[in-house]
Write an enzyme that holds these catalytic residues in place. Structure first.
Site, PDB file in Angstrom:
ATOM      1  N   LYS A 280       0.859  -1.183   0.000  1.00  0.00           N
ATOM      2  CA  LYS A 280       0.000   0.000   0.000  1.00  0.00           C
ATOM      3  C   LYS A 280       0.899   1.239   0.000  1.00  0.00           C
ATOM      4  CE  LYS A 280      -4.455   1.144   1.937  1.00  0.00           C
ATOM      5  NZ  LYS A 280      -5.594   0.798   2.754  1.00  0.00           N
ATOM      6  N   GLU A 367     -20.321  -5.617   8.588  1.00  0.00           N
ATOM      7  CA  GLU A 367     -21.359  -4.838   9.270  1.00  0.00           C
ATOM      8  C   GLU A 367     -22.466  -5.724   9.836  1.00  0.00           C
ATOM      9  OE1 GLU A 367     -20.028  -4.056   6.320  1.00  0.00           O
ATOM     10  OE2 GLU A 367     -19.060  -2.125   6.696  1.00  0.00           O
ATOM     11  N   ARG A 395     -25.945  -2.352   5.229  1.00  0.00           N
ATOM     12  CA  ARG A 395     -25.544  -3.767   5.142  1.00  0.00           C
ATOM     13  C   ARG A 395     -26.097  -4.598   6.305  1.00  0.00           C
ATOM     14  NH1 ARG A 395     -20.592  -5.137   2.092  1.00  0.00           N
ATOM     15  NH2 ARG A 395     -21.296  -4.475   0.046  1.00  0.00           N
TER      16      ARG A 395
END
Ligand SMILES: Cc1ncc(C[n+]2csc(CCOP(=O)(O)OP(=O)(O)O)c2C)c(N)n1
Length: 623
Positions: A280, A367, A395
């Protein structure tokens, strides 16, 4: 001379495919440089995009896009893809009103095969596309690119579970950078890390070029044999058990490994899984060193980086108000447990995680699980506080209804990013929660008008024996500093901010200041409603009795939101006073600056005044 001589020659992926393969590393370097400069001027997602430059170049070089379908997960790593697919010129207006979206968007380009912004949808969508191709007898290929963070979500596993046995011609690429926004959590991550830290990856790295023929390399055979003998679970065995042919891991920044591997995979049929290792922030030292800080950035100077002091000294955000309250309430009540589905930074839990590690749970991008996990804690007398963005709570809706509310469990939902969020756009606007929360029995739903009230509502929610939600907007409010106490407010009681004549403005949450400003200029009554549920029905009745027009004002879908609740009360009590409902119109609102978007849909002071004037011009009897 241009700083991007090769990139300048690229107008679409066909021009990438015509390049000599030896030119691809230079293209990737220029692309990376372009992205650093461009994102530093516009803001946007940086670390994830820098990590996928080579992968993007390789995919467009090998696959016949857009005929072959390329599906990005989350979509926060699609900038290189946008540049290579003819949108380089639009990058200077990235995420701005009318400009290029920060996520793949079908309406924006045929290369954006699937609209995205929420995570872990790519394998499901790609599977649908791959099976559609099969049903239509089309030979095109489908590729899903998903990060290790996104891979941890239930949806991704549901899709894998289906894809492996459906016989689809599908390639899933796991872009493994060992990071979600913050460090990833959970058992899958442990499995991935175990493999990466072992000898296998290093050997594979060195041997990558020999692996590309896919006469199963000895190394690979040896590894699989070893795994089976030891009963080890590595990504290889795990994904193979799902029915995929697993390849990798390979270095996702090495085009000499990526391109031939993808060429081989493109020729193969069936469900395939390629494990790619990336970093990243790759290629920009500051982002490599702090990928969390550079995950999503505002404008910054590339040579100096994001100033360490930025963000300090300004007014508090609602997120900070929540984070401070959480720590103070945790100190006061040992039953408090703080939960985040992979949004420690965004939801303001960094200090809580540090100070109360034993009561802090990052459950990953999950979630649904987060909501039911909170329900379980509540069953046992703990006091769970789930910090969640409005858009991501969507969600966990069935879990909220079935696991929390139906059993009347005392879970506190601290709902951040309620309303329009700005640059992230329609995938992230939190404009439905008041509608979908208010209709659930047992729920108490609050929306604060300012920061001190937010803190008091959180304390109120925490004191209740039922499920409750406090929804607050992205960014700051009026700038008023909350007091340090943990005082509560009376449930179901609104606050009259000013008494006026004729018109009564019933304002909810973030739009109370705009309503007050509008009320001042026409001498209207202004009420900070505070509670969407239970609504202050007695006050509404009283105001209906001594005003000629009621106006409800909310930063939520006008359909089914707080205004609908006002209408329901009026109807129930047989009150005929006309009600004008102001809220988000029945369409998806694009990306852009928050204030600009609100003005565009008439939810600023001027818009409110315009709507009232228009309504009054129609005369008293037009409801
Ligand atoms: C359903 C959902 N929950 C949370 C998020 C917020 N979010 C955006 S990116 C991200 C991390 C994704 O990690 P990973 O897939 O590994 O990609 P990386 O950022 O490492 O490139 C999260 C949690 C989201 N987009 N969708």
């Amino acid at each position: 001379m241009s700083a991007f001589p090769l990139l300048d020659t690229i107008s679409d992926p066909c021009t990438v495919r015509r390049l000599d393969r030896r030119q691809l590393p230079q293209l990737a370097d220029e692309l990376r440089q372009f992205l650093i400069e461009s994102v530093s001027r516009t803001g946007g997602h940086l670390s994830s995009n820098l990590g996928t430059v080579e992968l993007t170049v390789a995919l467009h070089a090998v696959y016949d896009t857009p005929e072959d379908r390329l599906v990005w997960d989350v979509g926060h790593q699609c900038y290189a893809h946008k540049v290579l697919t003819g949108r380089r010129g639009g990058m200077d207006r990235l995420r701005m009103h009318g400009g290029v979206s920060g996520f793949p968007k079908r309406a924006e380009s045929p290369y954006d095969t699937f609209g995205v912004g929420h995570s872990s949808t790519s394998i499901s969508a790609a599977l649908g596309m791959a099976l559609a191709a099969k049903l239509k007898n089309e030979s095109r290929k489908t590729v899903a690119v998903i990060g290790d963070g996104a891979m941890s979500a239930g949806m991704a596993f549901e899709a894998l579970n289906n894809a492996g046995v459906a016989g689809a011609d599908l390639l899933v690429i796991l872009n493994d950078n060992e990071m979600s926004i913050s460090p990833p959590v959970g058992a899958l991550n442990t499995i991935l890390t175990r493999l990466m830290s072992g000898k296998t990856y290093n050997a594979a790295r060195q041997g990558a070029r020999h692996m590309l023929g896919f006469a199963p390399p000895l190394l690979e055979l040896a590894r699989r044999a070893e795994e089976h003998v030891k009963g080890m679970i590595t990504p290889g065995t795990l994904f193979e058990e799902f029915g995929f042919h697993y390849y990798g891991p390979i270095d996702g920044h090495d085009l000499d490994a990526l391109v031939p591997t993808l060429e081989n995979l493109r020729r193969m049929r069936g469900p395939k899984f390629l494990h790619v290792i990336t970093k990243k922030g790759q290629g920009y030292k500051l982002a490599e060193a702090d990928p969390i800080l550079y995950h999503g950035v505002s404008k910054f100077c590339p040579s100096e980086g994001i100033a360490a002091s930025s963000g300090k000294g300004g007014k508090l955000t609602y997120t900070q108000v929540f984070g401070d309250w959480l720590c103070d309430m945790a100190a006061a009540d040992p039953r408090l447990v703080g939960i985040t589905p992979a949004m420690r930074e965004g939801s303001g839990l960094v200090r809580f995680a540090r100070d109360y590690p034993e009561r802090y749970y990052d459950v990953g991008i999950a979630e649904q699980h987060a909501v039911t996990f909170a329900a379980g804690l509540a069953c046992e007398g703990m006091k769970p506080v789930l910090a969640i963005y409005s858009t991501f709570l969507q969600r966990g809706y069935d879990q909220l209804v079935h696991d929390v509310a139906l059993q009347n469990l005392a879970v506190v939902f601290a709902i951040d990013r309620g309303g329009l969020v700005g640059a992230d756009g329609p995938t992230h606007h939190g404009t439905f929660d008041l509608s979908f929360l208010t209709c659930i029995p047992n729920m108490v739903v609050m929306a604060p008008a300012d920061e001190p009230e937010c803190r008091r509502m959180l304390s109120t929610a925490f004191s209740l024996d039922c499920p409750s939600a406090v929804r607050y907007p992205r960014g700051g409010g009026t700038g008023t500093q909350p007091a340090a106490d943990l005082e509560t407010i009376p449930v179901g009681k609104a606050e009259v901010r000013r008494r006026g004549r004729e018109v009564a403005l019933l304002a909810f949450g973030s739009l109370v200041p705009a309503a007050e400003a509008a009320g001042e200029s026409i001498d209207a009554t202004v009420v900070n409603m505070r509670f969407v549920k239970p609504l202050d029905a007695d006050l509404v009745s009283e105001l209906a009795g001594n005003h000629s027009l009621l106006v409800s004002i909310e930063e939520n879908a006008a359909i089914g939101g707080a205004g609908s609740e006002v209408a329901r009360i009026l109807g129930e009590r047989g009150l005929a006073t006309p009600l004008l409902r102001l809220g988000i119109p029945d369409r998806f609102i694009d990306h852009g600056e928050q204030g600009q978007l609100l003005a565009e849909i008439g939810l600023d002071k001027e818009g409110i005044l315009r709507a009232i004037a228009a309504r009054q011009a129609k005369g008293p009897n037009s409801a």
